[in-house]
Design an enzyme around this catalytic site. Structure first.
Site, PDB file in Angstrom:
ATOM      1  N   ASN A 184       0.806  -0.937  -0.226  1.00  0.00           N
ATOM      2  CA  ASN A 184       0.378  -0.043   0.274  1.00  0.00           C
ATOM      3  C   ASN A 184       1.430   1.225  -0.035  1.00  0.00           C
ATOM      4  O   ASN A 184       1.345   1.774   1.271  1.00  0.00           O
ATOM      5  CB  ASN A 184      -0.929   0.344   1.341  1.00  0.00           C
ATOM      6  CG  ASN A 184      -2.173   1.181   1.067  1.00  0.00           C
ATOM      7  OD1 ASN A 184      -1.602   2.052   0.203  1.00  0.00           O
ATOM      8  ND2 ASN A 184      -2.049   0.963   2.484  1.00  0.00           N
ATOM      9  N   ARG A 199      -2.830  -2.417  -3.830  1.00  0.00           N
ATOM     10  CA  ARG A 199      -3.583  -1.195  -3.246  1.00  0.00           C
ATOM     11  C   ARG A 199      -3.882  -0.315  -4.135  1.00  0.00           C
ATOM     12  O   ARG A 199      -3.531   0.589  -4.729  1.00  0.00           O
ATOM     13  CB  ARG A 199      -4.165  -1.157  -1.519  1.00  0.00           C
ATOM     14  CG  ARG A 199      -5.257  -0.444  -1.694  1.00  0.00           C
ATOM     15  CD  ARG A 199      -5.558   0.355  -0.312  1.00  0.00           C
ATOM     16  NE  ARG A 199      -6.221   0.934  -0.155  1.00  0.00           N
ATOM     17  CZ  ARG A 199      -6.406   2.375   0.421  1.00  0.00           C
ATOM     18  NH1 ARG A 199      -5.628   2.578   1.509  1.00  0.00           N
ATOM     19  NH2 ARG A 199      -7.633   3.146   1.167  1.00  0.00           N
ATOM     20  N   HIS A 228     -13.027   2.332  -0.607  1.00  0.00           N
ATOM     21  CA  HIS A 228     -12.665   1.690   0.731  1.00  0.00           C
ATOM     22  C   HIS A 228     -13.480   0.565   0.061  1.00  0.00           C
ATOM     23  O   HIS A 228     -13.351  -0.111   1.600  1.00  0.00           O
ATOM     24  CB  HIS A 228     -13.300   2.260   2.032  1.00  0.00           C
ATOM     25  CG  HIS A 228     -12.626   3.393   2.918  1.00  0.00           C
ATOM     26  ND1 HIS A 228     -13.574   4.419   3.222  1.00  0.00           N
ATOM     27  CD2 HIS A 228     -11.476   2.996   2.548  1.00  0.00           C
ATOM     28  CE1 HIS A 228     -12.343   5.229   3.938  1.00  0.00           C
ATOM     29  NE2 HIS A 228     -11.108   5.255   3.136  1.00  0.00           N
ATOM     30  N   ARG A 263      -9.081  15.796   5.671  1.00  0.00           N
ATOM     31  CA  ARG A 263      -9.905  15.740   4.400  1.00  0.00           C
ATOM     32  C   ARG A 263     -11.560  16.458   5.722  1.00  0.00           C
ATOM     33  O   ARG A 263     -11.898  16.200   6.127  1.00  0.00           O
ATOM     34  CB  ARG A 263     -10.183  14.742   3.867  1.00  0.00           C
ATOM     35  CG  ARG A 263      -9.009  14.592   2.944  1.00  0.00           C
ATOM     36  CD  ARG A 263      -8.857  13.117   2.221  1.00  0.00           C
ATOM     37  NE  ARG A 263      -8.167  11.858   2.837  1.00  0.00           N
ATOM     38  CZ  ARG A 263      -8.362  10.438   2.620  1.00  0.00           C
ATOM     39  NH1 ARG A 263      -9.593  10.554   1.579  1.00  0.00           N
ATOM     40  NH2 ARG A 263      -7.766   9.918   3.593  1.00  0.00           N
ATOM     41  N   GLY A 265      -9.955   2.683  11.706  1.00  0.00           N
ATOM     42  CA  GLY A 265      -8.944   2.308  13.407  1.00  0.00           C
ATOM     43  C   GLY A 265      -9.534   2.839  14.145  1.00  0.00           C
ATOM     44  O   GLY A 265      -9.626   3.154  15.096  1.00  0.00           O
ATOM     45  N   GLU A 301      -7.954  -5.441   5.377  1.00  0.00           N
ATOM     46  CA  GLU A 301      -7.536  -5.164   3.312  1.00  0.00           C
ATOM     47  C   GLU A 301      -6.302  -5.615   3.257  1.00  0.00           C
ATOM     48  O   GLU A 301      -6.487  -6.170   1.646  1.00  0.00           O
ATOM     49  CB  GLU A 301      -7.325  -3.662   3.760  1.00  0.00           C
ATOM     50  CG  GLU A 301      -8.632  -2.994   3.477  1.00  0.00           C
ATOM     51  CD  GLU A 301      -8.136  -1.334   4.383  1.00  0.00           C
ATOM     52  OE1 GLU A 301      -8.808  -0.296   3.377  1.00  0.00           O
ATOM     53  OE2 GLU A 301      -7.317  -1.506   4.922  1.00  0.00           O
TER      54      GLU A 301
END
Length: 393
Positions: A4, A85, A173, A233, A321, A372
């Site tokens: 990733n 990813r 996601h 964000r 998380g 993931e």
């Protein structure tokens, strides 16, 4: 190996191709191109094998260090393939694909759709190709899971000519949501019959409404900026604010991009940190408290709105998380949603149990750790096995 690649880090995990797919190693090459770089590797139990400072100039140097170290750590084992990813696959990538030069060219054209993610994803692919050109690479897309979105959920309200220019709602996601659906099935949940909402809450955050185990609505849309308030964000913002910043305040497009992606969210509102753990520890900081309150308020709004796409709710799953590890945030988001059938058991929520709603509750509420990396590894193994079978045929 699963990679990733971010702007200044490469997270990785190495899995055996045995049927149980044990995780052999994992870790991070952090602060690439910055002062204070480090390289951490953990074994299958999570024990730190080493955590050392490293001066790493770019992604190629990071992956060279990583591959060299893996060669030393894995002994007789060798890498058979690499899975990446990839945040954005565009309108045509609805499943994992072998990396080819043609695919790289196509993904390069999508960089304007994910300017802070795709360049680094592609840098990881290019570095592996240069270092080990014969090693198969597989691209796994975060947007692929949302190809099941109904047409109305994909549309924007711009004129039709813009819809034909790849301006549509994509969703992100997806690898996390796909893992959660698989985990629920393995736990005996009949995902085909339940109306499920998954809240992936982390530095990046989104929610997804699921019918028959498929995405029917999600909070992120055209970009990874949309929907929930996040670490740095903005989440949803009146577009008139952007026009005002550009036309009245004279900000450049680049400055606005940096504002929305890197200076807003929890960091911007608190003025202190994008890390929810740090904000929760700052009891004497009113701005930090307000940032947490706003995060939970916006999450509660989006959660309730998504139930309209489902016609009700049977199961709510927190992951990511924050979602999987912050009982206080779960409690704050669920507070006041009893009218939807959402209630929490305080004791099991604080204990971090998988099911955190009372027995017999109208809506089952759970906290589940998503993985993931495992999802990507599964895709790589399945794709490589299918290619071998086709070659044999």
């Amino acid at each position: 190996m699963v990679i990733n690649s971010g702007s200044s880090s490469v997270k990785f995990a190495v899995f055996a191709t045995d049927p149980t797919m044990p995780r052999l190693l994992s870790g991070i090459v952090d602060r690439i191109g910055l002062v204070g770089g480090r390289f951490e590797v953990r074994d299958e139990t999570g024990k730190v094998l080493f955590d050392q400072p490293s001066s790493i100039v770019n992604h190629k140097a990071a992956l060279f260090l990583l591959i060299k170290t893996l060669g030393e750590q894995l002994g007789a084992r060798t890498l058979s393939a690499v899975g990446h990813r990839i945040v954005h696959g565009g309108a045509n990538c609805d499943c994992p694909l072998p990396v080819t030069k043609e695919l790289e060219v196509r993904l390069q054209l999508l960089v304007p759709l994910a300017p802070l993610h795709l360049p680094h994803n592609l840098a990881g692919i290019a570095a592996i190709r240069e270092l080990q050109p014969d090693l198969p690479q597989v691209a796994c897309f975060d947007t692929a899971f949302h190809h099941s979105l109904p047409r109305l959920a994909r549309l924007t309200t711009l004129p039709r000519e813009f819809q034909d220019q790849a301006i549509r709602r994509y969703g992100f996601h997806g690898l996390s949501y796909e893992y959660i659906v698989d985990a629920l099935r393995k736990d005996g949940v009949n995902v085909a019959r339940e109306r499920i909402l998954v809240a992936h809450l982390g530095n990046g955050a989104s929610m997804c409404a699921l019918k028959d185990g498929r995405s029917v609505e999600t909070t992120m849309g055209f970009s990874t900026l949309a929907g929930l308030m996040m670490g740095t964000r903005s989440g949803d913002l009146d577009p008139g604010v952007l026009l005002y910043l550009l036309m009245e305040k004279g900000m450049s497009a680049e400055a606005v991009q940096k504002l929305l992606y890197e200076r807003s969210g929890l960091l911007g509102v608190s003025g202190a940190s994008s890390d929810m753990r740090q904000l929760l520890s700052q009891d004497d900081n009113p701005a930090a408290a307000e940032a947490i309150d706003l995060f939970c308020y916006r999450a509660r709004q989006h959660l309730a709105a998504l139930t309209a796409a489902l016609g009700g709710l049977d199961r709510l799953v927190f992951t990511g998380g924050i979602g999987a590890n912050a009982p206080e945030i779960r409690a704050r988001i669920c507070d006041g949603l009893a009218y939807l059938g959402i209630t929490l058991d305080r004791k099991t929520n604080l204990a971090g149990d998988m099911t955190i709603s009372p027995s017999g509750a109208a809506v089952t509420v759970q906290a589940v750790h998503s993985d993931e990396e495992v999802m990507i590894a599964r895709h790589v193994i399945h794709l490589c096995a299918r290619q071998l079978a086709q070659a044999g045929a």
